[in-house]
Motif scaffolding. Structure first.
Motif, PDB file in Angstrom:
ATOM      1  N   GLU A  47     -20.564  -9.641  -4.123  1.00  0.00           N
ATOM      2  CA  GLU A  47     -21.357  -9.651  -5.352  1.00  0.00           C
ATOM      3  C   GLU A  47     -22.411  -8.543  -5.320  1.00  0.00           C
ATOM      4  N   ARG A  48     -23.035  -8.319  -4.158  1.00  0.00           N
ATOM      5  CA  ARG A  48     -24.005  -7.228  -4.018  1.00  0.00           C
ATOM      6  C   ARG A  48     -23.309  -5.881  -4.212  1.00  0.00           C
ATOM      7  N   LYS A  49     -22.119  -5.743  -3.608  1.00  0.00           N
ATOM      8  CA  LYS A  49     -21.349  -4.509  -3.761  1.00  0.00           C
ATOM      9  C   LYS A  49     -20.979  -4.293  -5.230  1.00  0.00           C
ATOM     10  N   LEU A  50     -20.610  -5.377  -5.924  1.00  0.00           N
ATOM     11  CA  LEU A  50     -20.291  -5.278  -7.347  1.00  0.00           C
ATOM     12  C   LEU A  50     -21.483  -4.737  -8.123  1.00  0.00           C
ATOM     13  N   ARG A  51     -22.669  -5.259  -7.855  1.00  0.00           N
ATOM     14  CA  ARG A  51     -23.857  -4.794  -8.576  1.00  0.00           C
ATOM     15  C   ARG A  51     -24.112  -3.303  -8.324  1.00  0.00           C
ATOM     16  N   ASP A  52     -23.885  -2.858  -7.103  1.00  0.00           N
ATOM     17  CA  ASP A  52     -24.029  -1.428  -6.806  1.00  0.00           C
ATOM     18  C   ASP A  52     -22.993  -0.606  -7.566  1.00  0.00           C
ATOM     19  N   ILE A  53     -21.779  -1.116  -7.660  1.00  0.00           N
ATOM     20  CA  ILE A  53     -20.713  -0.423  -8.403  1.00  0.00           C
ATOM     21  C   ILE A  53     -21.065  -0.366  -9.887  1.00  0.00           C
ATOM     22  N   ILE A  54     -21.609  -1.463 -10.430  1.00  0.00           N
ATOM     23  CA  ILE A  54     -22.014  -1.487 -11.844  1.00  0.00           C
ATOM     24  C   ILE A  54     -23.060  -0.405 -12.108  1.00  0.00           C
ATOM     25  N   VAL A  55     -24.027  -0.270 -11.203  1.00  0.00           N
ATOM     26  CA  VAL A  55     -25.051   0.777 -11.353  1.00  0.00           C
ATOM     27  C   VAL A  55     -24.393   2.147 -11.390  1.00  0.00           C
ATOM     28  N   LYS A  56     -23.450   2.394 -10.489  1.00  0.00           N
ATOM     29  CA  LYS A  56     -22.762   3.693 -10.463  1.00  0.00           C
ATOM     30  C   LYS A  56     -21.989   3.928 -11.757  1.00  0.00           C
ATOM     31  N   LEU A  57     -21.267   2.919 -12.221  1.00  0.00           N
ATOM     32  CA  LEU A  57     -20.482   3.077 -13.442  1.00  0.00           C
ATOM     33  C   LEU A  57     -21.381   3.324 -14.653  1.00  0.00           C
ATOM     34  N   ARG A  58     -22.497   2.615 -14.726  1.00  0.00           N
ATOM     35  CA  ARG A  58     -23.445   2.847 -15.823  1.00  0.00           C
ATOM     36  C   ARG A  58     -24.020   4.253 -15.740  1.00  0.00           C
ATOM     37  N   THR A  59     -24.352   4.684 -14.530  1.00  0.00           N
ATOM     38  CA  THR A  59     -24.899   6.028 -14.337  1.00  0.00           C
ATOM     39  C   THR A  59     -23.878   7.091 -14.739  1.00  0.00           C
ATOM     40  N   ASP A  60     -22.601   6.768 -14.589  1.00  0.00           N
ATOM     41  CA  ASP A  60     -21.530   7.668 -15.026  1.00  0.00           C
ATOM     42  C   ASP A  60     -21.303   7.607 -16.534  1.00  0.00           C
ATOM     43  N   GLY A  61     -22.031   6.713 -17.226  1.00  0.00           N
ATOM     44  CA  GLY A  61     -21.972   6.662 -18.686  1.00  0.00           C
ATOM     45  C   GLY A  61     -21.116   5.561 -19.282  1.00  0.00           C
ATOM     46  N   HIS A  62     -20.606   4.660 -18.472  1.00  0.00           N
ATOM     47  CA  HIS A  62     -19.774   3.579 -19.012  1.00  0.00           C
ATOM     48  C   HIS A  62     -20.664   2.508 -19.652  1.00  0.00           C
ATOM     49  N   PRO A  63     -20.293   2.022 -20.847  1.00  0.00           N
ATOM     50  CA  PRO A  63     -21.126   1.067 -21.588  1.00  0.00           C
ATOM     51  C   PRO A  63     -20.968  -0.375 -21.093  1.00  0.00           C
ATOM     52  N   ILE A  64     -21.439  -0.608 -19.878  1.00  0.00           N
ATOM     53  CA  ILE A  64     -21.312  -1.933 -19.275  1.00  0.00           C
ATOM     54  C   ILE A  64     -22.574  -2.727 -19.569  1.00  0.00           C
ATOM     55  N   CYS A  65     -22.385  -3.809 -20.276  1.00  0.00           N
ATOM     56  CA  CYS A  65     -23.483  -4.692 -20.648  1.00  0.00           C
ATOM     57  C   CYS A  65     -23.538  -5.868 -19.686  1.00  0.00           C
ATOM     58  N   ALA A  66     -24.696  -6.462 -19.596  1.00  0.00           N
ATOM     59  CA  ALA A  66     -24.844  -7.677 -18.794  1.00  0.00           C
ATOM     60  C   ALA A  66     -26.086  -8.414 -19.238  1.00  0.00           C
ATOM     61  N   HIS A  67     -25.985  -9.704 -19.146  1.00  0.00           N
ATOM     62  CA  HIS A  67     -27.116 -10.577 -19.417  1.00  0.00           C
ATOM     63  C   HIS A  67     -26.832 -11.869 -18.675  1.00  0.00           C
ATOM     64  N   PRO A  68     -27.862 -12.500 -18.096  1.00  0.00           N
ATOM     65  CA  PRO A  68     -27.613 -13.738 -17.347  1.00  0.00           C
ATOM     66  C   PRO A  68     -26.841 -14.797 -18.148  1.00  0.00           C
ATOM     67  N   ALA A  69     -27.059 -14.863 -19.441  1.00  0.00           N
ATOM     68  CA  ALA A  69     -26.375 -15.869 -20.255  1.00  0.00           C
ATOM     69  C   ALA A  69     -24.977 -15.446 -20.694  1.00  0.00           C
ATOM     70  N   LEU A  70     -24.668 -14.146 -20.594  1.00  0.00           N
ATOM     71  CA  LEU A  70     -23.409 -13.635 -21.131  1.00  0.00           C
ATOM     72  C   LEU A  70     -22.464 -13.089 -20.075  1.00  0.00           C
ATOM     73  N   GLY A  71     -22.981 -12.687 -18.938  1.00  0.00           N
ATOM     74  CA  GLY A  71     -22.155 -12.065 -17.913  1.00  0.00           C
ATOM     75  C   GLY A  71     -21.940 -10.581 -18.189  1.00  0.00           C
ATOM     76  N   TYR A  72     -21.060  -9.977 -17.394  1.00  0.00           N
ATOM     77  CA  TYR A  72     -20.728  -8.564 -17.552  1.00  0.00           C
ATOM     78  C   TYR A  72     -19.620  -8.404 -18.580  1.00  0.00           C
ATOM     79  N   HIS A  73     -19.733  -7.348 -19.387  1.00  0.00           N
ATOM     80  CA  HIS A  73     -18.690  -7.017 -20.354  1.00  0.00           C
ATOM     81  C   HIS A  73     -18.887  -5.592 -20.843  1.00  0.00           C
ATOM     82  N   PHE A  74     -17.846  -5.024 -21.407  1.00  0.00           N
ATOM     83  CA  PHE A  74     -17.945  -3.717 -22.038  1.00  0.00           C
ATOM     84  C   PHE A  74     -18.530  -3.916 -23.434  1.00  0.00           C
TER      85      PHE A  74
END
Length: 127
Positions: A47-74
């Protein structure tokens, strides 16, 4: 005969591929479930590795959204992307308020020390 899907490693490509299938907040997925879908296992390290990957993908410009109530999604809409960006800025502001308090400096002073413009002067006027 149908072959079973083998668990994959948690990589940026695997995360991106799975999130691209999850467009819109209604298709959000928790970090735990996303890790399980990709790897077939659950671990806090993954899960920690996933969060690091999400940061990298967002930094690369991918529109990855997240919210505690909604989870991760494009992001499916511009509004979803905007809401995700506002959430990220609010989290950053919360962290800066904590840092200012721990350093015993006023938040505007901390912004100045960091060379940042306080949000009150960067926010667009409301209609």
């Amino acid at each position: 005969m149908q072959l079973a899907l083998l668990p994959r490693e948690l990589t940026p490509d695997a995360v991106l591929a799975e999130l691209q299938r999850r467009r819109g907040a209604v298709n959000g997925v928790t970090a735990r479930d996303l890790v399980f879908v990709i790897t077939g296992r659950v671990s806090s390290a993954d899960e920690r590795k996933l969060r690091d990957i999400i940061v990298k993908l967002r930094t690369d410009g991918h529109p990855i959204c997240a919210h505690p109530a909604l989870g991760y999604h494009f992001a499916a809409t511009a509004s979803e992307l905007n809401d995700a960006c506002v959430f990220l800025v609010q989290r950053a502001h919360t962290s800066l308020r904590q840092a200012a308090a721990m350093r015993h400096v006023a938040l505007p002073d901390l912004y100045g020390q960091l060379g940042l413009i306080p949000p009150s002067t960067t926010e667009e006027p409301s209609e």
